[in-house]
Design a protein around this motif. Structure first.
Motif, PDB file in Angstrom:
ATOM      1  N   GLU A 141      44.453  38.928  38.770  1.00  0.00           N
ATOM      2  CA  GLU A 141      43.463  39.362  38.190  1.00  0.00           C
ATOM      3  C   GLU A 141      41.941  38.839  38.074  1.00  0.00           C
ATOM      4  O   GLU A 141      41.170  39.501  37.930  1.00  0.00           O
ATOM      5  CB  GLU A 141      44.045  39.655  36.698  1.00  0.00           C
ATOM      6  CG  GLU A 141      45.251  40.632  36.825  1.00  0.00           C
ATOM      7  CD  GLU A 141      45.959  40.726  35.365  1.00  0.00           C
ATOM      8  OE1 GLU A 141      45.424  40.163  34.596  1.00  0.00           O
ATOM      9  OE2 GLU A 141      46.710  41.675  35.213  1.00  0.00           O
ATOM     10  N   HIS A 142      41.946  37.417  38.257  1.00  0.00           N
ATOM     11  CA  HIS A 142      40.720  36.836  38.212  1.00  0.00           C
ATOM     12  C   HIS A 142      40.416  36.191  39.203  1.00  0.00           C
ATOM     13  O   HIS A 142      39.142  35.456  39.359  1.00  0.00           O
ATOM     14  CB  HIS A 142      40.996  35.861  37.192  1.00  0.00           C
ATOM     15  CG  HIS A 142      41.513  36.324  35.711  1.00  0.00           C
ATOM     16  ND1 HIS A 142      40.632  36.895  34.926  1.00  0.00           N
ATOM     17  CD2 HIS A 142      42.727  36.398  34.893  1.00  0.00           C
ATOM     18  CE1 HIS A 142      41.206  37.350  33.864  1.00  0.00           C
ATOM     19  NE2 HIS A 142      42.450  36.956  33.908  1.00  0.00           N
ATOM     20  N   ASP A 175      29.361  27.463  41.652  1.00  0.00           N
ATOM     21  CA  ASP A 175      30.212  28.324  40.633  1.00  0.00           C
ATOM     22  C   ASP A 175      31.131  29.479  41.083  1.00  0.00           C
ATOM     23  O   ASP A 175      30.543  30.009  42.344  1.00  0.00           O
ATOM     24  CB  ASP A 175      29.143  29.041  39.577  1.00  0.00           C
ATOM     25  CG  ASP A 175      28.596  27.893  38.694  1.00  0.00           C
ATOM     26  OD1 ASP A 175      29.057  26.817  38.597  1.00  0.00           O
ATOM     27  OD2 ASP A 175      27.416  28.175  38.183  1.00  0.00           O
ATOM     28  N   GLY A 176      32.043  29.598  40.734  1.00  0.00           N
ATOM     29  CA  GLY A 176      32.970  30.709  41.346  1.00  0.00           C
ATOM     30  C   GLY A 176      33.720  30.512  42.564  1.00  0.00           C
ATOM     31  O   GLY A 176      34.256  31.424  43.145  1.00  0.00           O
ATOM     32  N   VAL A 177      33.774  28.984  42.689  1.00  0.00           N
ATOM     33  CA  VAL A 177      34.679  28.682  44.026  1.00  0.00           C
ATOM     34  C   VAL A 177      35.525  27.346  43.674  1.00  0.00           C
ATOM     35  O   VAL A 177      34.660  26.356  43.267  1.00  0.00           O
ATOM     36  CB  VAL A 177      33.726  28.234  45.247  1.00  0.00           C
ATOM     37  CG1 VAL A 177      34.641  27.899  46.413  1.00  0.00           C
ATOM     38  CG2 VAL A 177      32.783  29.362  45.673  1.00  0.00           C
ATOM     39  N   PHE A 178      36.712  27.621  43.455  1.00  0.00           N
ATOM     40  CA  PHE A 178      37.635  26.394  43.413  1.00  0.00           C
ATOM     41  C   PHE A 178      37.896  25.857  44.571  1.00  0.00           C
ATOM     42  O   PHE A 178      38.111  26.443  45.672  1.00  0.00           O
ATOM     43  CB  PHE A 178      39.093  26.872  43.034  1.00  0.00           C
ATOM     44  CG  PHE A 178      38.872  27.286  41.429  1.00  0.00           C
ATOM     45  CD1 PHE A 178      38.356  26.489  40.508  1.00  0.00           C
ATOM     46  CD2 PHE A 178      39.775  28.364  41.335  1.00  0.00           C
ATOM     47  CE1 PHE A 178      38.757  26.826  39.052  1.00  0.00           C
ATOM     48  CE2 PHE A 178      39.624  28.718  39.734  1.00  0.00           C
ATOM     49  CZ  PHE A 178      39.174  28.043  38.957  1.00  0.00           C
ATOM     50  N   LYS A 179      37.858  24.529  44.891  1.00  0.00           N
ATOM     51  CA  LYS A 179      38.062  23.645  45.980  1.00  0.00           C
ATOM     52  C   LYS A 179      39.557  23.141  45.684  1.00  0.00           C
ATOM     53  O   LYS A 179      39.517  22.311  45.046  1.00  0.00           O
ATOM     54  CB  LYS A 179      36.996  22.621  46.668  1.00  0.00           C
ATOM     55  CG  LYS A 179      35.594  23.182  46.951  1.00  0.00           C
ATOM     56  CD  LYS A 179      34.335  22.279  46.815  1.00  0.00           C
ATOM     57  CE  LYS A 179      34.726  21.602  48.289  1.00  0.00           C
ATOM     58  NZ  LYS A 179      33.670  20.736  48.453  1.00  0.00           N
ATOM     59  N   LEU A 230      41.571  24.508  50.931  1.00  0.00           N
ATOM     60  CA  LEU A 230      41.765  26.055  50.631  1.00  0.00           C
ATOM     61  C   LEU A 230      40.676  26.250  49.634  1.00  0.00           C
ATOM     62  O   LEU A 230      40.202  25.606  48.547  1.00  0.00           O
ATOM     63  CB  LEU A 230      43.140  26.240  49.934  1.00  0.00           C
ATOM     64  CG  LEU A 230      43.516  27.627  49.287  1.00  0.00           C
ATOM     65  CD1 LEU A 230      43.536  28.718  50.508  1.00  0.00           C
ATOM     66  CD2 LEU A 230      44.629  27.577  48.481  1.00  0.00           C
ATOM     67  N   LEU A 231      39.851  27.333  49.729  1.00  0.00           N
ATOM     68  CA  LEU A 231      38.918  27.853  48.568  1.00  0.00           C
ATOM     69  C   LEU A 231      39.255  29.090  47.987  1.00  0.00           C
ATOM     70  O   LEU A 231      40.189  29.896  48.704  1.00  0.00           O
ATOM     71  CB  LEU A 231      37.622  28.004  49.495  1.00  0.00           C
ATOM     72  CG  LEU A 231      36.825  27.113  50.095  1.00  0.00           C
ATOM     73  CD1 LEU A 231      35.380  27.611  50.914  1.00  0.00           C
ATOM     74  CD2 LEU A 231      36.607  25.809  49.247  1.00  0.00           C
ATOM     75  N   VAL A 232      39.226  29.363  46.795  1.00  0.00           N
ATOM     76  CA  VAL A 232      39.492  30.315  45.848  1.00  0.00           C
ATOM     77  C   VAL A 232      38.454  30.730  45.054  1.00  0.00           C
ATOM     78  O   VAL A 232      37.815  30.006  44.629  1.00  0.00           O
ATOM     79  CB  VAL A 232      40.774  30.044  45.058  1.00  0.00           C
ATOM     80  CG1 VAL A 232      41.094  31.397  44.274  1.00  0.00           C
ATOM     81  CG2 VAL A 232      41.851  29.453  45.711  1.00  0.00           C
ATOM     82  N   THR A 233      37.834  32.195  45.317  1.00  0.00           N
ATOM     83  CA  THR A 233      36.717  32.507  44.576  1.00  0.00           C
ATOM     84  C   THR A 233      37.093  33.210  43.461  1.00  0.00           C
ATOM     85  O   THR A 233      38.318  33.866  43.354  1.00  0.00           O
ATOM     86  CB  THR A 233      35.904  33.450  45.640  1.00  0.00           C
ATOM     87  OG1 THR A 233      36.362  34.568  45.784  1.00  0.00           O
ATOM     88  CG2 THR A 233      35.287  32.645  46.570  1.00  0.00           C
ATOM     89  N   TYR A 234      36.398  33.290  42.555  1.00  0.00           N
ATOM     90  CA  TYR A 234      36.470  33.986  41.008  1.00  0.00           C
ATOM     91  C   TYR A 234      35.249  34.233  40.434  1.00  0.00           C
ATOM     92  O   TYR A 234      34.319  33.781  40.612  1.00  0.00           O
ATOM     93  CB  TYR A 234      37.529  32.864  40.387  1.00  0.00           C
ATOM     94  CG  TYR A 234      36.843  31.638  39.958  1.00  0.00           C
ATOM     95  CD1 TYR A 234      36.165  31.366  38.818  1.00  0.00           C
ATOM     96  CD2 TYR A 234      36.881  30.587  40.743  1.00  0.00           C
ATOM     97  CE1 TYR A 234      35.503  30.411  38.393  1.00  0.00           C
ATOM     98  CE2 TYR A 234      36.132  29.385  40.520  1.00  0.00           C
ATOM     99  CZ  TYR A 234      35.420  29.245  39.266  1.00  0.00           C
ATOM    100  OH  TYR A 234      34.983  28.019  39.128  1.00  0.00           O
ATOM    101  N   GLU A 235      35.379  35.176  39.313  1.00  0.00           N
ATOM    102  CA  GLU A 235      34.165  35.425  38.417  1.00  0.00           C
ATOM    103  C   GLU A 235      33.879  34.337  37.732  1.00  0.00           C
ATOM    104  O   GLU A 235      34.869  33.514  36.858  1.00  0.00           O
ATOM    105  CB  GLU A 235      34.640  36.323  37.534  1.00  0.00           C
ATOM    106  CG  GLU A 235      33.438  36.613  36.443  1.00  0.00           C
ATOM    107  CD  GLU A 235      32.117  37.104  37.025  1.00  0.00           C
ATOM    108  OE1 GLU A 235      31.205  36.381  36.257  1.00  0.00           O
ATOM    109  OE2 GLU A 235      31.862  37.783  37.702  1.00  0.00           O
ATOM    110  N   PRO A 236      32.698  33.389  37.802  1.00  0.00           N
ATOM    111  CA  PRO A 236      32.432  32.313  37.094  1.00  0.00           C
ATOM    112  C   PRO A 236      32.607  32.431  35.608  1.00  0.00           C
ATOM    113  O   PRO A 236      32.766  31.402  34.971  1.00  0.00           O
ATOM    114  CB  PRO A 236      30.869  32.043  37.512  1.00  0.00           C
ATOM    115  CG  PRO A 236      30.682  32.457  38.940  1.00  0.00           C
ATOM    116  CD  PRO A 236      31.772  33.916  38.718  1.00  0.00           C
TER     117      PRO A 236
END
Length: 184
Positions: free
Chosen positions: A87-88, A59-63, A24-30
């Protein structure tokens, strides 16, 4: 001694040298990594799931390594409208298979994935690339040339061939619309 060798061959050898990759990848504001990580943990706790955060080179991606990533995203999609829940984080993307980020290797996996698209189903390829030089247009043309399903629909597909390139590796999945969570 023979028993130890037998057990090694049967149990451990298939895993030696292999790393279990993110599902699962989750993107976010770094700039909000801490808040985003707390949000991921909170959201997964709500649906009674756990995840292992893996090292990410982008940056900006959780693995994350999770159980059934498609089921998790479907469950989280139902919480999309809940105030304060998301929200994030921006995108929650299941990954079924990792391969080398070169056209031939990705084509090989896409050819396998397309078998899950029925002849009469509408589909699209969704591409996100990080640290990869080829132009998106050229890459999409190359990757889709191995797909023999005719009903392309960029606005309302029934199936999505998801391609997430992160440097030298590419994560791929065949998803239904409700197995991909996009926020905001």
């Amino acid at each position: 001694m023979k028993i130890k060798k037998y057990l090694y061959t049967l149990v451990l050898k298939p895993f030696v040298g292999k790393m279990v990759d993110a599902s699962l990848l989750v993107t976010y504001e770094p700039s909000h990594a801490g808040s985003a990580k707390e949000e991921v943990e909170k959201a997964l706790k709500v649906i009674k799931q756990k995840a292992k955060f893996l090292k990410s080179d982008s940056d900006g991606v959780f693995k994350l390594r999770v159980g059934n990533s498609k089921k998790i995203v479907k469950s989280l999609s139902k919480l999309k409208g809940k105030k304060g829940m998301f929200e994030h984080t921006f995108h929650w993307i299941p990954i079924e298979k990792w391969t080398n980020a070169n056209v031939k290797a990705m084509q090989k996996e896409i050819k396998k994935l397309q078998k899950g698209i029925k002849k009469n189903e509408k589909w699209k390829l969704d591409l996100h690339k990080r640290h990869f030089e080829m132009s998106s247009t050229e890459l999409i043309m190359n990757l889709t040339e191995v797909v023999d399903r005719q009903k392309v629909d960029l606005e309302n597909p029934q199936k999505i061939i998801e391609v997430q390139i992160m440097g030298k590796k590419a994560g791929l999945a065949l998803l239904n619309k409700d197995e991909l969570l996009s926020l905001g």
